[in-house]
Every structure is written in structure tokens, then in C-alpha cells.
Design an enzyme around this catalytic site. Structure first.
Site, PDB file in Angstrom:
ATOM      1  CG  ASP A  15      -3.186  -3.485  -1.617  1.00 26.19           C
ATOM      2  OD1 ASP A  15      -2.695  -4.482  -2.325  1.00 26.19           O
ATOM      3  OD2 ASP A  15      -3.479  -3.911  -0.554  1.00 26.19           O
ATOM      4  CG  MET A  16      -7.010   2.190  -6.230  1.00 23.43           C
ATOM      5  SD  MET A  16      -5.676   3.204  -6.746  1.00 23.43           S
ATOM      6  CE  MET A  16      -5.320   2.749  -8.560  1.00 23.43           C
ATOM      7  NE  ARG A  43      -9.239  -2.156   3.481  1.00 22.83           N
ATOM      8  CZ  ARG A  43      -8.366  -1.412   4.026  1.00 22.83           C
ATOM      9  NH1 ARG A  43      -8.320  -0.403   4.685  1.00 22.83           N
ATOM     10  NH2 ARG A  43      -7.120  -2.097   4.125  1.00 22.83           N
ATOM     11  NE  ARG A  44     -11.886  -7.733   3.420  1.00 25.00           N
ATOM     12  CZ  ARG A  44     -10.925  -6.792   2.727  1.00 25.00           C
ATOM     13  NH1 ARG A  44      -9.623  -6.802   3.336  1.00 25.00           N
ATOM     14  NH2 ARG A  44     -11.194  -5.912   1.906  1.00 25.00           N
ATOM     15  CE  LYS A  70     -18.336  -7.858  -6.817  1.00 29.92           C
ATOM     16  NZ  LYS A  70     -19.556  -8.495  -6.056  1.00 29.92           N
ATOM     17  N   GLY A  71     -13.645  -2.886  -4.861  1.00 30.44           N
ATOM     18  CA  GLY A  71     -13.493  -1.802  -4.256  1.00 30.44           C
ATOM     19  C   GLY A  71     -13.872  -1.921  -2.638  1.00 30.44           C
ATOM     20  CG  HIS A 103     -14.050 -13.506  -2.344  1.00 31.18           C
ATOM     21  ND1 HIS A 103     -13.686 -12.075  -1.807  1.00 31.18           N
ATOM     22  CD2 HIS A 103     -12.888 -14.110  -1.745  1.00 31.18           C
ATOM     23  CE1 HIS A 103     -12.846 -12.049  -1.217  1.00 31.18           C
ATOM     24  NE2 HIS A 103     -11.773 -13.218  -1.294  1.00 31.18           N
ATOM     25  NE  ARG A 142      -4.417  -7.383  -6.335  1.00 33.92           N
ATOM     26  CZ  ARG A 142      -3.831  -6.511  -5.145  1.00 33.92           C
ATOM     27  NH1 ARG A 142      -4.531  -5.587  -4.571  1.00 33.92           N
ATOM     28  NH2 ARG A 142      -2.641  -6.921  -4.989  1.00 33.92           N
ATOM     29  CE  LYS A 156      -4.216  -1.586   2.203  1.00 38.27           C
ATOM     30  NZ  LYS A 156      -4.127  -2.752   1.843  1.00 38.27           N
TER      31      LYS A 156
END
Ligand code: FDA
Length: 308
Positions: A131-132, A284-285, A183-184, A223, A180, A99
Site C-alpha cells: 500500500d502507499m 479514511r473511509r 486516487k489517494g 469506485h 495499483r 503496509k
């Protein structure tokens, strides 16, 4: 996108909730579902287990929005140590993801570029993915990517289908850049991001087709079984070389799908986060799937937090 995403993110940003979650045994246990462990050894152990199932890996040393230049330099050093171990473990198909706010993007452009380039040089031919992060970082991330791609082949970037601008950004990418597609994971305003699930998914499928048409190596990182099936159909139909494609998923999520794709012979890689800076990653998860949040909250209430 789940309507509960914003309230979950709001809650996890409260200092009191953070203290309760980040310092408790239960918090760690919930994080343990998504994070391989605190050490590089833990991450490599997870990579070896996946390797036995035919799944490649990508290490992410957790951390973001570093507060000081010293922290950023330490983060670069941690990646260089990881790369050394990856190179020693010749049998493993393993790369890394970074990141830019962990490597100094909030400090200064030049400092971040210098740190990231240090990591790239240590990586030699190993792929380093960027990573974005949240939308405010996209311009600077793409500028750093462009500078790095002028000197290094082993660097790629994540693109978020939820961001409206990605539909144009994809055409400005340096030729051959590995992408990669995700979705975000960030909470964004409607002015910059699609807010309905349907729009995000349609944009994902459209971007995948554009990346394939423009011959970019592409990592289908989701996923979502519908998007995975759609991607498979598109890739078979176009005869795109499988050497240029990977399916990617996160550690601890939809293991059944990961193993299933590997068994069917598809190239698949798991993103393995490790380290002690797991709280923002965990939030985030949790926000992606409110059911995780209810589980977490009920455990906290029942266990009183079990501070460690
Ligand atoms: P979706 O959210 O629709 O989920 C599909 C299914 O997957 C769900 O029905 C559920 O079964 C399962 N699932 C998804 N998330 C879950 C969770 N948290 N817990 C339990 N089950 C879950 N984002 C970003 O902004 N920048 C980045 O650089 C990256 N990098 C990245 C790398 C890789 C390898 C992956 C797989 C993902 C990312 N992401 C990311 C995260 C991505 O943007 C997205 O937030 C998550 O992948 C969840 O979205 P899905 O595409 O899985 O779909």
C-alpha cells in the site's frame, strides 16, 4: 476532493471521538460495513463469497504505524499465516497487501526490509502488494520496493494520483512492477498534492496511460464509474492484454459495480481488510464520503455509543 475531508479527519483524530467510536457497538457495526471481521477465518469467508460471484480477493491484515518491533514482527507472522491458508485454499484467487509502517518502516529501514522480505518468501509466487501511505513515506517505500524487486518478482506497489510527484515516480519504477493506481486516501498539503477532484482524476487517467505505455501490470483501483469507463475505453483502444489488468475495489463499497464488472467478464478483485486494528482504516473511509460520517455520528448520538 471533498471540502469536508479535512474536518472529518480532524474530528476522527480527537482522542475522545476515537474512544467513543472504537469502543462502541455502533462503531463496530459501522466498521463492519467496510471490514470483513476480526479473524483470518472471517476474511477467507468473505473471499469465498466473492469467489462465488467471480471476484478475486486480496487480504489486508489491518494495522499501521506499529509502535514496537514486536508488533511489526507479529504483523509479519500474521501475513505468513494468511499466506499459508491462501496456499491451502488452492481454488481461491487471493493475494495480500501490506503496509510498510505495519512492518517496521517507523522503526528502521533494515528492520522493515527484513520483515517484508520474510513475508515475500512465504508468499512464493503469490503477489504481495505494498500500500502507499502518507507522502512522508513515499521515498522509503519506493526504496524498499526497489530492493525487493531486485530479488523478487512477486511484489508491486500502489501509486496515488493525488500526489504531484507520482508523475515522475512512475518513470523510476523497476521494469515490470505491478502497480495499483489509486486516487489517494490521506490528507496532504497543497505543496505535495492536487487538491481539486478534476486534477486528481486527470492525473489518474494520465498515469494509467503511462503505465500501459511502459508495459506495467496495472490495477485500476477506484469506485469512480467515470474513471472505470475511461480506463476500459483506453484499454480496449490500445489492445492492452487483459492478463495484465485488474479492476480493484474495497470490501463493502459499490458492490453493484464489482458484481457488474465480474458479470461482464472483466478481471476484478476486492481488497478485504480484517483484524481488530480497524479504526484508522475506518476514518479514511468516513473521510472519503462525508455521508458515512453523518450516518455514524447520528447513530452514536442516538445510541449513546453503546459501549462494549
Ligand atoms: P471517489 O472518492 O471519487 O468515489 C467514487 C464513488 O465511490 C463515490 O461516489 C461513492 O459512490 C463510492 N465511494 C468511494 N469511497 C466510498 C466510501 N468510503 N464509502 C462509500 N462509498 C464510497 N489509498 C491510498 O492512499 N493508498 C493505498 O494503498 C490504497 N489502496 C487501495 C486499494 C484499493 C483496492 C482501492 C479501491 C482503494 C485504495 N485506496 C488507497 C483508497 C483510494 O485512494 C481512495 O481513497 C478510495 O478508493 C476512494 O476513491 P475512489 O477512487 O473510489 O473515488
Amino acid at each position: 476532493m471533498s471540502v469536508l475531508r479535512a474536518p472529518v479527519i480532524w474530528l476522527t483524530e480527537r482522542r475522545s471521538f476515537r474512544r467513543l467510536a472504537a469502543d462502541s457497538a455502533i462503531g463496530r457495526r459501522v466498521a463492519g460495513r467496510f471490514v470483513a471481521g476480526e479473524s483470518l477465518d472471517d476474511a477467507l469467508r468473505a473471499a469465498r463469497e466473492l469467489d462465488r460471484r467471480g471476484i478475486a480477493s486480496m487480504l489486508d491484515h489491518l494495522g499501521e504505524n506499529a509502535d514496537s518491533e514486536a508488533m511489526c514482527a507479529d504483523a509479519a507472522d500474521a501475513y505468513i499465516r494468511a499466506l499459508k491458508r491462501i496456499h491451502e485454499a488452492e481454488e481461491l484467487d487471493c493475494n495480500i497487501s501490506v503496509k510498510l509502517t505495519q512492518l517496521g518502516l517507523d522503526q528502521s529501514y533494515g528492520f522493515c526490509l527484513e520483515n517484508t522480505e520474510r513475508v515475500l518468501e512465504a508468499a512464493r509466487t503469490t503477489l504481495v502488494m505494498i500500500d502507499m501511505e502518507a507522502s512522508e513515506y513515499v521515498d522509503r517505500t519506493l526504496r524498499i520496493l526497489g530492493d525487493l524487486r531486485a530479488r523478487h518478482e512477486n511484489v508491486g506497489v500502489a501509486f496515488q494520483s493525488m500526489l504531484r510527484r507520482t508523475a515522475q515516480d512512475v518513470f523510476a519504477l523497476p521494469e515490470g512492477t505491478p502497480v495499483r493506481l489509486v486516487k489517494g486516501a490521506y490528507l496532504e498539503p497543497e505543496s505535495v498534492a492536487h487538491t481539486s477532484r478534476g486534477e486528481v482524476d486527470r492525473a489518474f487517467a494520465h498515469l494509467l496511460a503511462t503505465l500501459v505505455a511502459r508495459d506495467h501490470p496495472v490495477h485500476v483501483a477506484t469506485h469512480d464509474p467515470r474513471l472505470i469507463d475511461g480506463a476500459r475505453r483506453h484499454l480496449h483502444r490500445t489492445g492492452y492484454p487483459w492478463a495484465k489488468v485488474e479492476f480493484q475495489m474495497l470490501y463493502g463499497i459499490r458492490r453493484d459495480l464489482q458484481v457488474g464488472l465480474a458479470r461482464e467478464g472483466y478481471p476484478i478483485r476486492t481488497y478485504i481488510p480484517y483484524g481488530n486494528q480497524w479504526y484508522p482504516y475506518l476514518t479514511r473511509r468516513l473521510a472519503e464520503r462525508p455521508a458515512n460520517m453523518w450516518f455514524f455520528a447520528s447513530q452514536l448520538v442516538r445510541g449513546g455509543g453503546g459501549k462494549t
